[in-house]
Write an enzyme that holds these catalytic residues in place. Structure first.
Site, PDB file in Angstrom:
ATOM      1  N   GLY A   1      43.715  51.438  26.468  1.00  0.00           N
ATOM      2  CA  GLY A   1      43.664  50.047  26.909  1.00  0.00           C
ATOM      3  C   GLY A   1      42.522  49.295  26.239  1.00  0.00           C
ATOM      4  O   GLY A   1      41.931  48.381  26.824  1.00  0.00           O
TER       5      GLY A   1
ATOM      6  N   THR B   1      42.282  47.096  23.988  1.00  0.00           N
ATOM      7  CA  THR B   1      42.407  45.670  23.666  1.00  0.00           C
ATOM      8  C   THR B   1      42.584  44.822  24.925  1.00  0.00           C
ATOM      9  O   THR B   1      42.768  43.609  24.825  1.00  0.00           O
ATOM     10  CB  THR B   1      43.601  45.426  22.726  1.00  0.00           C
ATOM     11  OG1 THR B   1      44.810  45.840  23.386  1.00  0.00           O
ATOM     12  CG2 THR B   1      43.444  46.203  21.424  1.00  0.00           C
TER      13      THR B   1
ATOM     14  N   ASP C   1      41.742  43.278  28.950  1.00  0.00           N
ATOM     15  CA  ASP C   1      40.714  42.411  29.503  1.00  0.00           C
ATOM     16  C   ASP C   1      39.483  43.197  29.952  1.00  0.00           C
ATOM     17  O   ASP C   1      38.345  42.787  29.703  1.00  0.00           O
ATOM     18  CB  ASP C   1      41.299  41.619  30.679  1.00  0.00           C
ATOM     19  CG  ASP C   1      40.319  40.589  31.234  1.00  0.00           C
ATOM     20  OD1 ASP C   1      39.958  39.664  30.481  1.00  0.00           O
ATOM     21  OD2 ASP C   1      39.913  40.719  32.394  1.00  0.00           O
TER      22      ASP C   1
ATOM     23  N   ASP D   1      51.931  53.913  21.574  1.00  0.00           N
ATOM     24  CA  ASP D   1      52.761  53.621  22.735  1.00  0.00           C
ATOM     25  C   ASP D   1      52.619  54.810  23.672  1.00  0.00           C
ATOM     26  O   ASP D   1      53.150  55.893  23.411  1.00  0.00           O
ATOM     27  CB  ASP D   1      54.220  53.435  22.311  1.00  0.00           C
ATOM     28  CG  ASP D   1      55.142  53.146  23.495  1.00  0.00           C
ATOM     29  OD1 ASP D   1      54.669  53.197  24.656  1.00  0.00           O
ATOM     30  OD2 ASP D   1      56.341  52.886  23.271  1.00  0.00           O
TER      31      ASP D   1
ATOM     32  N   LYS E   1      40.621  52.593  38.735  1.00  0.00           N
ATOM     33  CA  LYS E   1      41.479  52.327  39.889  1.00  0.00           C
ATOM     34  C   LYS E   1      42.527  51.270  39.519  1.00  0.00           C
ATOM     35  O   LYS E   1      42.319  50.548  38.534  1.00  0.00           O
ATOM     36  CB  LYS E   1      40.635  51.883  41.089  1.00  0.00           C
ATOM     37  CG  LYS E   1      40.231  50.405  41.067  1.00  0.00           C
ATOM     38  CD  LYS E   1      39.646  49.994  42.396  1.00  0.00           C
ATOM     39  CE  LYS E   1      39.432  48.512  42.463  1.00  0.00           C
ATOM     40  NZ  LYS E   1      40.608  47.718  42.767  1.00  0.00           N
TER      41      LYS E   1
ATOM     42  N   ASP F   1      34.880  53.983  40.567  1.00  0.00           N
ATOM     43  CA  ASP F   1      34.776  52.814  41.436  1.00  0.00           C
ATOM     44  C   ASP F   1      33.561  52.061  40.925  1.00  0.00           C
ATOM     45  O   ASP F   1      32.423  52.493  41.129  1.00  0.00           O
ATOM     46  CB  ASP F   1      34.596  53.209  42.898  1.00  0.00           C
ATOM     47  CG  ASP F   1      34.603  52.000  43.838  1.00  0.00           C
ATOM     48  OD1 ASP F   1      34.198  50.904  43.381  1.00  0.00           O
ATOM     49  OD2 ASP F   1      34.983  52.138  45.002  1.00  0.00           O
ATOM     50  N   HIS F   2      33.781  50.938  40.242  1.00  0.00           N
ATOM     51  CA  HIS F   2      32.676  50.292  39.524  1.00  0.00           C
ATOM     52  C   HIS F   2      31.569  49.800  40.472  1.00  0.00           C
ATOM     53  O   HIS F   2      30.438  49.583  40.044  1.00  0.00           O
ATOM     54  CB  HIS F   2      33.175  49.146  38.645  1.00  0.00           C
ATOM     55  CG  HIS F   2      33.647  47.943  39.396  1.00  0.00           C
ATOM     56  ND1 HIS F   2      34.966  47.762  39.739  1.00  0.00           N
ATOM     57  CD2 HIS F   2      32.979  46.860  39.858  1.00  0.00           C
ATOM     58  CE1 HIS F   2      35.078  46.609  40.387  1.00  0.00           C
ATOM     59  NE2 HIS F   2      33.896  46.051  40.467  1.00  0.00           N
TER      60      HIS F   2
ATOM     61  N   GLU G   1      35.403  36.727  48.090  1.00  0.00           N
ATOM     62  CA  GLU G   1      35.686  36.157  46.774  1.00  0.00           C
ATOM     63  C   GLU G   1      36.105  34.702  46.942  1.00  0.00           C
ATOM     64  O   GLU G   1      36.776  34.355  47.918  1.00  0.00           O
ATOM     65  CB  GLU G   1      36.813  36.928  46.085  1.00  0.00           C
ATOM     66  CG  GLU G   1      36.518  38.388  45.824  1.00  0.00           C
ATOM     67  CD  GLU G   1      37.697  39.077  45.163  1.00  0.00           C
ATOM     68  OE1 GLU G   1      37.633  39.315  43.950  1.00  0.00           O
ATOM     69  OE2 GLU G   1      38.692  39.350  45.859  1.00  0.00           O
TER      70      GLU G   1
ATOM     71  N   ASP H   1      43.438  46.698  47.788  1.00  0.00           N
ATOM     72  CA  ASP H   1      42.647  46.258  46.640  1.00  0.00           C
ATOM     73  C   ASP H   1      41.154  46.424  46.867  1.00  0.00           C
ATOM     74  O   ASP H   1      40.421  46.759  45.940  1.00  0.00           O
ATOM     75  CB  ASP H   1      42.961  44.791  46.325  1.00  0.00           C
ATOM     76  CG  ASP H   1      42.292  44.312  45.053  1.00  0.00           C
ATOM     77  OD1 ASP H   1      42.307  45.065  44.055  1.00  0.00           O
ATOM     78  OD2 ASP H   1      41.768  43.184  45.043  1.00  0.00           O
TER      79      ASP H   1
ATOM     80  N   HIS I   1      36.346  50.116  47.348  1.00  0.00           N
ATOM     81  CA  HIS I   1      34.976  49.585  47.343  1.00  0.00           C
ATOM     82  C   HIS I   1      34.326  49.639  48.727  1.00  0.00           C
ATOM     83  O   HIS I   1      33.213  50.134  48.894  1.00  0.00           O
ATOM     84  CB  HIS I   1      34.957  48.131  46.858  1.00  0.00           C
ATOM     85  CG  HIS I   1      35.525  47.943  45.487  1.00  0.00           C
ATOM     86  ND1 HIS I   1      35.405  48.885  44.488  1.00  0.00           N
ATOM     87  CD2 HIS I   1      36.203  46.911  44.926  1.00  0.00           C
ATOM     88  CE1 HIS I   1      35.988  48.444  43.396  1.00  0.00           C
ATOM     89  NE2 HIS I   1      36.479  47.253  43.638  1.00  0.00           N
TER      90      HIS I   1
END
Length: 487
Positions: A15, A17, A19, A90, A150, A179-180, A218, A237, A242
């Site tokens: 992944g 490339t 975000d 791929d 995650k 888990d960032h 948020e 989520d 978290h």
């Protein structure tokens, strides 16, 4: 037999490339390189579906660094870019994995002076095919470790399926579930606060603590995550990963050492001690059109383009059924389109058993410890102090905050991206800040039970206006216990 932990000399980014890679992973790696924390021989190989050569990937990486990494942290960017190479793939078909393996080089090193670290920043649906492809190409040897971003499933069953697929190729000591939040400095400082200061640990229990609040708020809405979020909702989520990790760090017993096994053993005990949530201990909500910081924003159904029963807000009253926390409620609250972007932990202590100032007209408030995680990292302890004056009309007391603002306390230290810590630990094979399989499954077990309660009681999200703190029922959830949310 467990292979010895060795520092990786290659990092393979799936992944590469996407975000997350552009905003977080590549900037984090460049910052680590600028600080001299990456070994000179580390190579970074990116892979994704997009067709490009090494130079095109480096150009994309340069643009990402110039956009998302502060200029003062880009020292030696040219050197970092020379570490990068790229191989198109791929991931859904075995074709192409041999070429990737050739680009990466041998997955094991007989001299134990190198190894391969893999980071999967892909959709969970690709985990199975990717693991199969890596195994097919011989990229799962004893000196290979893998990091998983995650979400790891949508419930306990799907999480177990993912973990089984990964375990088919990697032993648990080589699996790094990310888990960032655990990479954030203030989250790590929570352990230092508790276990490096005699001031707190003796009173860190139900005798002295009245309740704990954890808020993850948020201001954003769907922000391009339409399909994912409508399938997930706030509970999956945010709460499942978290928030439960934060709760576990607050509630865990002192580990025997700052060691991956010891720390994670204590966290999983907390997660397994969570009491099943009843219908009257949870509130769900979904935002409607409103205003955030004076700007009009659409409702969830408007952004989604259809009606939905997915929750964008959840509030839960949780209990940890063990000796330390008997009778202490943990109030969890998370939502989108709330008035502020804030993540914080509030530990509310009990009142003093007897006030000697009451007959002199003084009112008292219990002490609170507020641990701010984002947007600002700080720790604030509120204490009662006498208001200056002669006191001829009595004694007046007022809350006085003792505040530690992390950037001020450690002048000259960079404010690091959470992924810096986690990527460095993946490269160095330190699992302390990563989530073990039994932790993930204990989290899903508790969250799945909440969803069962919602379904059995036919609990649907209550609407709330964007820019508010959620449905009024969430306020009542705490206030019926005499508690007010910290705002």
């Amino acid at each position: 037999m467990v292979a010895p932990a060795i520092t990786a000399d290659r990092l393979l980014l799936f992944g590469a490339t996407g975000d997350l890679a552009r905003r977080m992973l590549l900037p984090s790696l460049c910052a680590l390189d600028a600080d001299g924390l990456l070994t000179e021989n580390l190579r970074i190989i990116g892979t994704a579906r997009s067709e490009m050569d090494d130079n095109t990937f480096r150009d994309m990486a340069r643009e990402a660094l110039e956009t998302f990494l502060p200029a003062e942290r880009r020292g030696g960017m040219a050197t970092f870019l020379n570490r990068l190479s790229y191989q198109a793939l791929d991931a859904t078909t075995l074709t192409g994995y041999e070429a990737l393996a050739e680009k990466v080089g041998p997955s094991d090193n007989a001299n134990e002076d190198g190894g391969l670290a893999i980071f999967l920043s892909t959709a969970p649906s690709l985990f199975g095919p990717t693991i199969a492809g890596l195994k097919h190409a011989g990229l799962t040897g004893d000196h290979v470790r893998i990091g998983l971003e995650k979400p790891l499933g949508t419930d306990l069953e799907s999480s177990c399926a993912i973990n089984d697929a990964v375990a088919d190729a990697f032993t648990e000591d080589r699996i790094f579930r990310i888990d960032h939040y655990l990479g954030k400095e203030t989250v790590q400082n929570l352990l230092a606060l508790r276990f490096a200061n005699i001031l707190f640990e003796p009173i860190w229990n139900s005798n002295y603590i009245e309740h704990v609040q954890i808020t993850v708020a948020e201001t954003v809405g769907l922000e391009g995550r339409v399909a994912f979020y409508d399938d997930a909702g706030a509970l999956r989520d945010m709460v499942q990963n978290h928030m439960l990790q934060l709760l576990a760090l607050v509630a865990m017993e002192p580990p025997t050492s700052f060691d991956a096994t010891a720390v994670r053993d204590e966290k999983v005990k907390v997660l397994r001690a969570l009491r099943r949530v009843e219908a009257n201990e949870t509130v769900t909500g979904q935002y409607r059109a409103g205003a955030i910081k004076g700007e009009a924003v659409p409702g969830y159904d408007d952004e989604l383009g259809k009606e939905s029963d997915t929750e964008t807000f959840a509030a839960i009253k949780a209990h940890v059924d063990n000796w330390r926390w008997k009778g202490v409620p943990f109030y969890l609250r998370t939502g989108k389109r709330l008035p502020e972007r804030v993540t914080e932990i509030v530990v509310r202590f009990r009142c003093v058993p007897h006030s000697i100032f009451e007959q002199m007209g003084a009112t008292m408030q219990p002490n609170s410890l507020v641990i701010g995680i984002q947007p600002e990292e700080n720790i604030t302890l509120s204490l009662m102090a006498k208001v200056p004056g002669l006191g001829v009309d009595g004694v007046r007391l007022r809350e006085v905050p003792l505040e530690i603002t992390m950037p001020d306390a450690f002048v000259g230290q960079h404010r690091r991206i959470a992924y810096e810590r986690l990527l460095l630990d993946l490269i160095n094979a330190d699992q302390t800040l990563f989530v073990r399989r039994d932790e993930v499954e204990a989290q899903w077990h508790w969250v799945d039970a909440i969803r069962e309660v919602w379904e059995a009681a036919d609990i649907k999200p209550k609407t709330y206006g964007a820019g508010s703190w959620g449905p009024s029922a969430a306020i009542a959830l705490a206030e019926r216990d005499g508690v007010s949310w910290h705002e």
